[in-house]
Write a protein that holds these residues in place. Structure first.
Motif, PDB file in Angstrom:
ATOM      1  N   ASP A  67       0.848  -1.188   0.000  1.00  0.00           N
ATOM      2  CA  ASP A  67       0.000   0.000   0.000  1.00  0.00           C
ATOM      3  C   ASP A  67       0.887   1.243   0.000  1.00  0.00           C
ATOM      4  N   ALA A  68       0.277   2.412  -0.070  1.00  0.00           N
ATOM      5  CA  ALA A  68       1.044   3.648  -0.232  1.00  0.00           C
ATOM      6  C   ALA A  68       2.011   3.885   0.920  1.00  0.00           C
ATOM      7  N   ALA A  69       1.544   3.662   2.154  1.00  0.00           N
ATOM      8  CA  ALA A  69       2.403   3.904   3.312  1.00  0.00           C
ATOM      9  C   ALA A  69       3.624   2.998   3.293  1.00  0.00           C
ATOM     10  N   ALA A  70       3.407   1.727   2.954  1.00  0.00           N
ATOM     11  CA  ALA A  70       4.524   0.779   2.911  1.00  0.00           C
ATOM     12  C   ALA A  70       5.480   1.106   1.771  1.00  0.00           C
ATOM     13  N   GLN A  71       4.951   1.559   0.644  1.00  0.00           N
ATOM     14  CA  GLN A  71       5.820   1.906  -0.478  1.00  0.00           C
ATOM     15  C   GLN A  71       6.782   3.041  -0.111  1.00  0.00           C
ATOM     16  N   LEU A  72       6.310   3.985   0.690  1.00  0.00           N
ATOM     17  CA  LEU A  72       7.156   5.119   1.056  1.00  0.00           C
ATOM     18  C   LEU A  72       8.236   4.742   2.060  1.00  0.00           C
ATOM     19  N   THR A  73       8.090   3.602   2.722  1.00  0.00           N
ATOM     20  CA  THR A  73       9.152   3.132   3.600  1.00  0.00           C
ATOM     21  C   THR A  73      10.010   2.059   2.918  1.00  0.00           C
ATOM     22  N   ASN A  74       9.625   1.684   1.713  1.00  0.00           N
ATOM     23  CA  ASN A  74      10.407   0.723   0.948  1.00  0.00           C
ATOM     24  C   ASN A  74      11.633   1.446   0.379  1.00  0.00           C
ATOM     25  N   PRO A  75      12.837   0.951   0.636  1.00  0.00           N
ATOM     26  CA  PRO A  75      14.035   1.654   0.154  1.00  0.00           C
ATOM     27  C   PRO A  75      14.044   1.939  -1.342  1.00  0.00           C
ATOM     28  N   VAL A  76      13.436   1.068  -2.157  1.00  0.00           N
ATOM     29  CA  VAL A  76      13.533   1.278  -3.603  1.00  0.00           C
ATOM     30  C   VAL A  76      12.812   2.553  -4.030  1.00  0.00           C
TER      31      VAL A  76
END
Length: 548
Positions: A361-370
């Protein structure tokens, strides 16, 4: 690095940026808050510093990569409506106080001790005039290759061109205030001779650490005794004088209007002093981010002069740049060892994060290093074989070239070719190079129980279809282990309710068949390497042929 603005993001992602706990966003919000009362200036300036006293190491690159991530987060938070600049500043006017261990002929540089690095001849015989110019070029070459958006700045150029003259004259006027800030931080002996100004000797060209006999605010000059004892007066402008390293931080911030700079933990105790000097000279101290230092494999701080860390080129010999960027992103406030053994894990973790990104989801994507590595626009890549498995395949197959590796991969994943998966082709090249340079095989002969286990394993594999998948192969191996008392783990339960399997079973396989202490999931390895090939490998081990 490509640039993606906030306008490119979905509304869901934009909403998530406001509360994201990813450290680049946390740092970017500090800069937003910095100007919430006054409004933003025309340009927000990010800066990184580099000391070219030795060849650049990965820590230097990490500072630029991390600062770029904060810069991108800031652009997203502000809708890319505020101009930003990233200035990579080289302190190349510093005097050479020590000859690096890793230059071709250290004795050649001895006559140039304490001269500015841009006045020291280039010992590498490259096209660059000076030692400082050579090291600056190496840094720029990599930053350009990686695609960073930055401006390079040379301290020598800035001092000599007059870019710092206004603030240097102000430093002469406020000399007593600067000394009042500096002296309490020094020992008694150092206090007696300290000066924030370092004149360049008009006679020898050396950077002098000498006390001031007179500081003339009206004329903008300083007076000191030169190396031969002659009383000498020079203006502080035009590159005739540089500042000591601690006041130099604050002077540069004040002169350039720096808004954000990160530096290593070794600078942490001086941060307040840098800020104070900046304020004395009429500037506003920037926002800081203090990161932990990189260590070598022995836990020692990496040093450019010692050359005890990985160089940028060394990492890129064995892995793609994205894996290096990931290593820089992860836990920047935690000390990390930086040596060759960390490379394979960094590669696999990068591709694991990349594979997870579309499902988040959006929140997790923003904490994903890539997301931060690729400026909010991670690529979509299909990687059918992880890097660690490629290394183990190389260990088992002893490839002379990528064609050997591709033969196994094509059987494992039909239709996968260097043309359809060029990224995988590059990884195969990295894996072969890493295998050749670092993988040391240490086979051992199996004992009686291990011979029994390997014979049973080979027979079990022979019962499977040639195209059995990794899970089927793994379960077959577990069945073999459960039937041998040595490998039964009564603290674990198998699906049938009996004892589980001890890790010693697979450790034995790695040691006997691959000559390694650790290895991949066995089923995945066999699926890639091939059942027939694995049985042949077992046969060689039982005959004692692998060690030979």
């Amino acid at each position: 690095m490509t640039t993606t603005t906030a306008l490119d993001l979905t509304s869901e992602l934009l909403t998530a940026t406001a509360v994201s706990k990813a450290w680049p966003f946390e740092e970017a919000r500090k800069i937003v808050k910095r100007y919430e009362a006054t409004g933003f200036p025309k340009t927000v300036l990010f800066e990184t510093g580099y000391g070219p006293s030795g060849l650049p190491h990965i820590g230097t690159f990490g500072e630029v990569a991390r600062t770029s991530m904060v810069r991108h987060a800031f652009r997203v938070l502000t809708g890319d409506k505020v101009e930003t600049r990233l200035l990579c500043f080289s302190d190349d006017m510093d005097g050479m106080r020590k000859i690096p261990d890793n230059v071709p002929d250290p004795a050649e540089l001895a006559p140039y001790m304490h001269q500015p690095l841009t006045a020291v001849p280039n010992p590498f015989r490259s096209d660059y005039k000076s030692f400082g110019d050579h090291n600056n070029a190496i840094l720029r070459r990599f930053l350009d290759t990686f695609g960073f958006e930055y401006e390079f700045a040379s301290a020598t150029d800035y001092y000599k061109s007059g870019r710092f003259d206004e603030v240097l004259l102000r430093a002469v006027e406020r000399y007593d205030e600067i000394m009042a800030a500096m002296l309490p931080t020094l020992g008694e002996e150092r206090q007696a001779t300290y000066s924030p100004f370092l004149p360049i000797s008009p006679k020898t060209g050396r950077v002098l650490y000498v006390p001031m006999k007179h500081v003339n605010a009206k004329d903008g000059t300083i007076t000191f005794d030169d190396e031969d004892g002659t009383e000498t007066t020079v203006p502080v402008t035009g590159g005739r004088v540089k500042m000591q390293w601690k006041p130099d931080f604050g002077m540069r911030w004040a002169a350039l209007g720096v808004d954000f700079e990160m530096f290593g933990k070794d600078h942490g105790p001086n941060a307040a002093l840098y800020d104070r000097i900046c304020e004395i000279l009429g500037g506003r101290a920037p926002e800081h981010f203090i990161y932990e230092l990189f260590l070598d494999e022995n836990g020692q701080k990496i040093s450019k002069s010692k050359g005890n860390g990985l160089t940028i080129d060394e990492w890129l010999t064995y892995a793609p740049t994205e894996s290096l960027a990931l290593y820089m992103y992860q836990k920047p406030r935690t000390a990390k060892k930086l040596y060759f053994d960390v490379i394979p894990r960094a590669v696999d973790e990068y591709y694991a994060f990349l594979a997870a990104y579309p499902k988040q989801d959006a929140a997790a994507q923003l904490t994903n290093p890539v997301w931060h590595i690729h400026d909010g626009n991670p690529p979509q890549l299909d990687l059918p074989v992880p890097f660690s498995l490629l290394l183990n395949l190389a260990t088992a197959s002893n490839p002379e070239n990528p064609t050997v590796m591709w033969g196994f991969i094509s059987n494992y994943a039909p239709g996968t070719t260097p043309e359809t998966h060029p990224h995988l082709d590059k990884l195969i090249g990295y894996a072969i190079q890493y295998f050749r340079d670092f993988v040391k095989k240490d086979y051992r002969a199996p004992d009686a129980v291990e011979r029994q286990a390997l014979e049973a394993l080979s027979a079990k594999l022979g019962e499977l279809p040639a195209d059995a998948d990794g899970e089927t192969i793994q379960n077959a191996a577990l069945d073999v282990a459960r039937g041998i008392e040595r490998y039964q783990d009564h603290n674990k339960k198998s699906p049938s309710g009996g004892p589980g399997v001890s890790v010693a079973f697979f450790q034995m396989i790695y040691q006997v068949l691959l000559g390694q202490e650790r290895g991949p999931r066995f089923g995945s390895f066999v699926a890639l390497y091939g059942i027939a090939e694995t049985r042949a490998l077992i046969d060689k081990a039982l005959k004692g042929e692998l060690g030979a």
